[in-house]
Design a protein around this motif. Structure first.
Motif, PDB file in Angstrom:
ATOM      1  N   ILE A 137       0.521  -0.614  -0.036  1.00  0.00           N
ATOM      2  CA  ILE A 137      -0.131   0.098  -0.068  1.00  0.00           C
ATOM      3  C   ILE A 137       0.961   1.434   0.246  1.00  0.00           C
ATOM      4  O   ILE A 137       1.709   0.497   0.868  1.00  0.00           O
ATOM      5  N   ASP A 138       1.005   2.367  -1.579  1.00  0.00           N
ATOM      6  CA  ASP A 138       1.689   2.832  -1.005  1.00  0.00           C
ATOM      7  C   ASP A 138       1.468   4.320  -0.615  1.00  0.00           C
ATOM      8  O   ASP A 138       2.329   5.616   0.482  1.00  0.00           O
ATOM      9  N   TYR A 139      -0.049   4.557  -0.217  1.00  0.00           N
ATOM     10  CA  TYR A 139      -0.462   5.528   0.685  1.00  0.00           C
ATOM     11  C   TYR A 139      -1.144   5.924   1.626  1.00  0.00           C
ATOM     12  O   TYR A 139      -2.220   4.558   1.559  1.00  0.00           O
ATOM     13  N   VAL A 140      -1.769   6.267   2.731  1.00  0.00           N
ATOM     14  CA  VAL A 140      -2.468   6.447   3.768  1.00  0.00           C
ATOM     15  C   VAL A 140      -4.689   6.104   2.754  1.00  0.00           C
ATOM     16  O   VAL A 140      -4.940   6.060   3.723  1.00  0.00           O
ATOM     17  N   ALA A 141      -3.765   7.296   2.390  1.00  0.00           N
ATOM     18  CA  ALA A 141      -5.076   6.947   1.056  1.00  0.00           C
ATOM     19  C   ALA A 141      -5.440   6.079   0.937  1.00  0.00           C
ATOM     20  O   ALA A 141      -6.584   6.260   0.357  1.00  0.00           O
ATOM     21  N   ASP A 142      -5.323   4.620   0.278  1.00  0.00           N
ATOM     22  CA  ASP A 142      -5.232   4.078   0.054  1.00  0.00           C
ATOM     23  C   ASP A 142      -6.140   2.987   0.758  1.00  0.00           C
ATOM     24  O   ASP A 142      -6.343   1.460   0.345  1.00  0.00           O
ATOM     25  N   MET A 143      -5.344   2.666   2.081  1.00  0.00           N
ATOM     26  CA  MET A 143      -5.555   1.515   2.894  1.00  0.00           C
ATOM     27  C   MET A 143      -7.105   1.150   3.003  1.00  0.00           C
ATOM     28  O   MET A 143      -7.318   0.514   2.828  1.00  0.00           O
ATOM     29  N   GLN A 144      -8.309   2.519   1.963  1.00  0.00           N
ATOM     30  CA  GLN A 144      -9.823   1.760   3.062  1.00  0.00           C
ATOM     31  C   GLN A 144      -9.710   0.985   1.276  1.00  0.00           C
ATOM     32  O   GLN A 144     -10.462  -0.119   1.778  1.00  0.00           O
ATOM     33  N   ARG A 145      -9.495   1.315   0.307  1.00  0.00           N
ATOM     34  CA  ARG A 145      -9.354   0.856  -0.898  1.00  0.00           C
ATOM     35  C   ARG A 145      -9.142  -0.574  -1.031  1.00  0.00           C
ATOM     36  O   ARG A 145      -9.764  -1.909  -0.649  1.00  0.00           O
ATOM     37  N   PHE A 146      -7.876  -1.510  -0.281  1.00  0.00           N
ATOM     38  CA  PHE A 146      -7.053  -1.721  -0.111  1.00  0.00           C
ATOM     39  C   PHE A 146      -7.513  -2.791   0.484  1.00  0.00           C
ATOM     40  O   PHE A 146      -8.131  -4.120   0.872  1.00  0.00           O
ATOM     41  N   ILE A 147      -8.255  -2.805   2.255  1.00  0.00           N
ATOM     42  CA  ILE A 147      -8.589  -2.919   3.088  1.00  0.00           C
ATOM     43  C   ILE A 147     -10.457  -4.023   2.362  1.00  0.00           C
ATOM     44  O   ILE A 147     -10.457  -4.992   2.561  1.00  0.00           O
ATOM     45  N   THR A 148     -11.073  -2.953   2.042  1.00  0.00           N
ATOM     46  CA  THR A 148     -12.208  -4.019   1.697  1.00  0.00           C
ATOM     47  C   THR A 148     -12.096  -4.709  -0.092  1.00  0.00           C
ATOM     48  O   THR A 148     -12.470  -5.663  -0.147  1.00  0.00           O
ATOM     49  N   ALA A 149     -11.011  -4.301  -0.515  1.00  0.00           N
ATOM     50  CA  ALA A 149     -11.491  -4.943  -2.522  1.00  0.00           C
ATOM     51  C   ALA A 149     -10.528  -6.183  -2.133  1.00  0.00           C
ATOM     52  O   ALA A 149     -10.727  -7.217  -2.407  1.00  0.00           O
ATOM     53  N   ASN A 150      -9.222  -6.434  -1.117  1.00  0.00           N
ATOM     54  CA  ASN A 150      -8.583  -7.677  -0.439  1.00  0.00           C
ATOM     55  C   ASN A 150      -9.120  -8.123   0.710  1.00  0.00           C
ATOM     56  O   ASN A 150      -8.383  -9.422   1.037  1.00  0.00           O
ATOM     57  N   LYS A 151     -10.304  -7.502   1.424  1.00  0.00           N
ATOM     58  CA  LYS A 151      -9.961  -8.116   2.413  1.00  0.00           C
ATOM     59  C   LYS A 151      -9.127  -8.880   2.909  1.00  0.00           C
ATOM     60  O   LYS A 151      -8.768  -9.090   3.799  1.00  0.00           O
ATOM     61  N   LEU A 152      -7.982  -7.476   4.071  1.00  0.00           N
ATOM     62  CA  LEU A 152      -6.486  -7.272   4.592  1.00  0.00           C
ATOM     63  C   LEU A 152      -7.260  -7.608   5.666  1.00  0.00           C
ATOM     64  O   LEU A 152      -8.636  -7.111   6.553  1.00  0.00           O
ATOM     65  N   GLN A 153      -6.533  -9.065   6.473  1.00  0.00           N
ATOM     66  CA  GLN A 153      -6.773  -9.343   8.025  1.00  0.00           C
ATOM     67  C   GLN A 153      -5.726  -8.536   8.582  1.00  0.00           C
ATOM     68  O   GLN A 153      -6.053  -8.259  10.128  1.00  0.00           O
ATOM     69  N   LEU A 154      -4.753  -7.811   8.069  1.00  0.00           N
ATOM     70  CA  LEU A 154      -3.682  -7.272   9.196  1.00  0.00           C
ATOM     71  C   LEU A 154      -2.794  -5.865   7.753  1.00  0.00           C
ATOM     72  O   LEU A 154      -2.319  -6.458   7.084  1.00  0.00           O
ATOM     73  N   ILE A 155      -2.867  -5.207   8.725  1.00  0.00           N
ATOM     74  CA  ILE A 155      -1.427  -4.112   7.706  1.00  0.00           C
ATOM     75  C   ILE A 155      -0.361  -3.477   8.439  1.00  0.00           C
ATOM     76  O   ILE A 155      -0.746  -3.572  10.140  1.00  0.00           O
ATOM     77  N   ILE A 156       0.713  -3.690   8.449  1.00  0.00           N
ATOM     78  CA  ILE A 156       2.124  -3.538   9.105  1.00  0.00           C
ATOM     79  C   ILE A 156       2.245  -2.248   8.021  1.00  0.00           C
ATOM     80  O   ILE A 156       2.163  -1.308   6.726  1.00  0.00           O
ATOM     81  N   ILE A 157       2.070  -1.013   9.224  1.00  0.00           N
ATOM     82  CA  ILE A 157       2.290   0.282   8.816  1.00  0.00           C
ATOM     83  C   ILE A 157       3.202   1.094   9.666  1.00  0.00           C
ATOM     84  O   ILE A 157       3.481   0.957  10.989  1.00  0.00           O
ATOM     85  N   ASN A 158       4.258   2.019   8.899  1.00  0.00           N
ATOM     86  CA  ASN A 158       5.152   2.737   9.242  1.00  0.00           C
ATOM     87  C   ASN A 158       4.678   4.182   9.840  1.00  0.00           C
ATOM     88  O   ASN A 158       3.727   4.463   9.390  1.00  0.00           O
ATOM     89  N   PRO A 159       4.648   3.774  11.475  1.00  0.00           N
ATOM     90  CA  PRO A 159       4.064   4.756  12.520  1.00  0.00           C
ATOM     91  C   PRO A 159       4.548   6.371  11.478  1.00  0.00           C
ATOM     92  O   PRO A 159       4.077   7.036  12.163  1.00  0.00           O
ATOM     93  N   GLN A 160       5.534   6.470  10.979  1.00  0.00           N
ATOM     94  CA  GLN A 160       5.924   7.984  11.171  1.00  0.00           C
ATOM     95  C   GLN A 160       5.034   8.366   9.670  1.00  0.00           C
ATOM     96  O   GLN A 160       4.810   9.473   9.414  1.00  0.00           O
ATOM     97  N   LEU A 161       3.985   7.448   8.382  1.00  0.00           N
ATOM     98  CA  LEU A 161       3.320   8.279   7.946  1.00  0.00           C
ATOM     99  C   LEU A 161       1.857   8.293   8.851  1.00  0.00           C
ATOM    100  O   LEU A 161       1.120   9.113   8.311  1.00  0.00           O
ATOM    101  N   LEU A 162       1.640   7.595   9.711  1.00  0.00           N
ATOM    102  CA  LEU A 162       0.991   8.509  10.476  1.00  0.00           C
ATOM    103  C   LEU A 162       0.628   9.769  10.900  1.00  0.00           C
ATOM    104  O   LEU A 162       0.149  10.181  10.969  1.00  0.00           O
TER     105      LEU A 162
END
Length: 78
Positions: free
Chosen positions: A39-64
């Motif tokens: 996932i390249d951008y925080v804004a893309d997370m919702q699309r990836f979660i919905t489209a791919n039914k993600l069970q876990l997301i590993i996030i660089n905390p600096q991006l948050l």
């Protein structure tokens, strides 16, 4: 309790560095059965979660910290 050998976990990785994504991917793929999604951008997370039914997301905390408003919006939706 042990997971079935057929269990595949869908994991998203939100990290801009290709080196870090490749390292995490190699570790996860050696450790078990994972479908990995970059996932390249925080804004893309919702699309990836919905489209791919993600069970876990590993996030660089600096991006948050940088995109805190976008994350707050995602929390409200879920």
């Amino acid at each position: 309790m042990r997971q079935s050998d057929k269990t595949v976990f869908r994991v998203g990785i939100l990290e801009p560095s290709a080196i870090i994504v490749n390292g995490l991917s190699n570790i996860l793929l050696k450790a078990g059965k994972f479908d990995l999604y970059k996932i390249d951008y925080v804004a893309d997370m919702q699309r990836f979660i919905t489209a791919n039914k993600l069970q876990l997301i590993i996030i660089n905390p600096q991006l948050l910290q940088q995109d805190g408003r976008e994350l707050a919006h995602l929390k409200q939706k879920n």
